[in-house]
Design a protein around this motif. Sequence first.
Motif, PDB file in Angstrom:
ATOM      1  N   ALA A 180      72.039  49.793  49.475  1.00 16.52           N
ATOM      2  CA  ALA A 180      71.452  49.750  48.293  1.00 16.52           C
ATOM      3  C   ALA A 180      70.933  48.286  48.097  1.00 16.52           C
ATOM      4  CB  ALA A 180      72.451  50.019  47.228  1.00 16.52           C
ATOM      5  N   ALA A 181      71.682  47.571  48.420  1.00 14.59           N
ATOM      6  CA  ALA A 181      71.168  45.779  48.306  1.00 14.59           C
ATOM      7  C   ALA A 181      70.009  45.815  49.082  1.00 14.59           C
ATOM      8  CB  ALA A 181      72.281  45.031  48.697  1.00 14.59           C
ATOM      9  N   GLY A 182      69.881  46.466  50.331  1.00 10.09           N
ATOM     10  CA  GLY A 182      68.853  46.235  51.193  1.00 10.09           C
ATOM     11  C   GLY A 182      67.601  46.801  50.601  1.00 10.09           C
ATOM     12  N   ALA A 183      67.811  48.195  49.870  1.00 17.68           N
ATOM     13  CA  ALA A 183      66.635  48.637  49.117  1.00 17.68           C
ATOM     14  C   ALA A 183      65.915  47.750  47.978  1.00 17.68           C
ATOM     15  CB  ALA A 183      66.966  49.957  48.551  1.00 17.68           C
ATOM     16  N   SER A 184      67.189  47.054  47.425  1.00 14.00           N
ATOM     17  CA  SER A 184      66.526  45.850  46.305  1.00 14.00           C
ATOM     18  C   SER A 184      65.800  44.905  46.934  1.00 14.00           C
ATOM     19  CB  SER A 184      67.908  45.447  45.630  1.00 14.00           C
ATOM     20  OG  SER A 184      68.653  46.392  45.069  1.00 14.00           O
ATOM     21  N   ALA A 185      66.161  44.336  47.908  1.00 11.01           N
ATOM     22  CA  ALA A 185      65.639  43.429  48.833  1.00 11.01           C
ATOM     23  C   ALA A 185      64.208  43.724  49.026  1.00 11.01           C
ATOM     24  CB  ALA A 185      66.377  43.071  50.053  1.00 11.01           C
TER      25      ALA A 185
END
Lengths: 363, 267
Positions: free
Chosen positions: A129-134
């Motif tokens: 999820a954090a990767g998608a945010s980034a």
Amino acid sequence: MPASTAVQPRTPPATGAPPRPAARVLRIGTWVSVPVKPRSVVVGVLIGAGLFVTALLTLTLGDLGVPITRLLIPFGAELGAQEEFVLSRLRGPRLAVTLTAGAGLGIAGALFQTVTRNPLGSPDVIGLAAGASAGAAAFGLMWTGIIPLPAGALVGAVVAMVLVYAGTGQGFSSPARMIIVGIGVNAMALAFVQWIITRTTREQATVIAAYLNGSTASRSWDDARLMGLAMLVLLPCTLALSRRLQIADMGDELADALGAGAVRTKVAAVVVAICSATAAVTVVGPVAFVALMAPQIGRRLTRAPGPNIAVAALTGALILAVADLAVQQGPFGVQLPVGILTAGVGGVYLGYLLMKEWKRISV
Amino acid sequence: MTTAAGLSARDVTLAYDARTVIEELSFDVPDAEFTVIVGPNACGKSTLLKALARTLKPVSGEVLLDGRAIGEYRSKAVARRLAMLPQSPIAPEAISVRDLVGRGRYPHQTLLRQWTSADGDAVEHALEATGVAELTDRHVAELSGGQRQRAWIAMVLAQQTEYLLLDEPTTFLDIAHQYEVLDLCSRLHAAGRTVVAVLHDLNQAARYATHLVCMKDGAILAQGRPDEIMTSELIHAAFGMDCRIITDPESGSPMVIPRHTRELARR
């Protein structure tokens, strides 16, 4: 010959009670026969009923709510302009996005938790999820105009998963390493997001902030169609995989011996989980903890072993729908993104899970 | 020498990553025998078993099933002929004995036909043959060590294969449960299966095996009937231990009695 001749065959024990049926089997003609657990079916029906009630409440409550009497009239019946707007522009697509994205997160969580053999294995914890945010932040704020925001989220999620895969040194086969590396990737991705936000103007940052928390507000039928299509493709894949996953749950060696191909099964499950979580994250942003909670709650309700994909999907949809109903009708102010609510509730749940794991390990 | 039928390893070299355990070993699994493989720690006995079960791919050489490389078959087709119980299988959370045994039916099932009456019959038969029929609705986690091992054997039995490979099936069990499991293996062999097991205890191996294989450093030192090959020379060559071989008063099979070491004998 050794003395094994002295061994007498054991007679089966005589028990008074008649043997219970091995499993209820759903049969369609002669070519479909699938075992069914009655308890899981009951749980599924109850969650489905819960979904229906939540959906009704979502559409009917509040100043803009469509009265239930009007809602249940068949479509095309005389709706006022405002009701028409609420149903087809405001709450209708938002509800559809919420339900499908919740289901997608539930599926992703169930798959991740089964593959990693860990209740904490979820797209939140291992950095997807954090990767998608980034990715969304990078392509939405820094390198704008190259690819659309959702594609950026997809790129970010895939890059994060590649980093986790490479970082463990053993691919996805070591659950403990995957979580440790995932926490690192998660932190890196969040730092990257913060860095990008510091480089952008306040107006731009505000626009992306709602997305980064995870929000279901002002979604269109296009979003709903994208997520629905993803579910239409991924759900059958997942259900087809779930049998092999059950076998893989008994260890790699036994899965290979039984002909279920442990590594192939795990990789396929991780790929489907990543696609499912990425689709959800693309549409609603990284809504926290739904993927973590849904399979856990589903499993406690069904008390059945295995990934319980369908129940996890329904539970995920219900969690997100209830949370979304709460942010729409609760006393939080108008603009609260649903992800902040799930993060608040889910944080408590994560603490509870960690305590439980801790006790289990230290006993 | 090479027969068309059966399970055999041809010049297999087996390695874990860079560590080679077995080099160019050939071994025919004798049909309809209860083969027991013994040898010191790290001699490659479990590794050989894994190769025969095609869960470890040889670096070179091949494992043949009915004269064809085992990798050429579909994996599920192999699993209908050959079952393998690893040393530490993992029982899924909250699974009942019946569900666990049912999973042994996987190679016989397809996506649409996931459960037929043949599956039910095989599970019932396996539950009764292993004496866990009264435990079917219990959770695997709450069973004793011996019961749990019998449930696992029931699972591979439900696979209904002609070959049954067991990797140290008695490890972690107390002595009564060890003999219980070995008696069970012996019955399965008597019922017509070809059984191959890796065991640690030489006396148990000699008592139950109809064909004994003794390995050391990735090679086979000797194989044959236990009463023919079990000598103090062989034990010394394999384990570096002095011993006497006497006849087991219960079974008539050879029995290894380690010699007193000098320091102890002097006391």
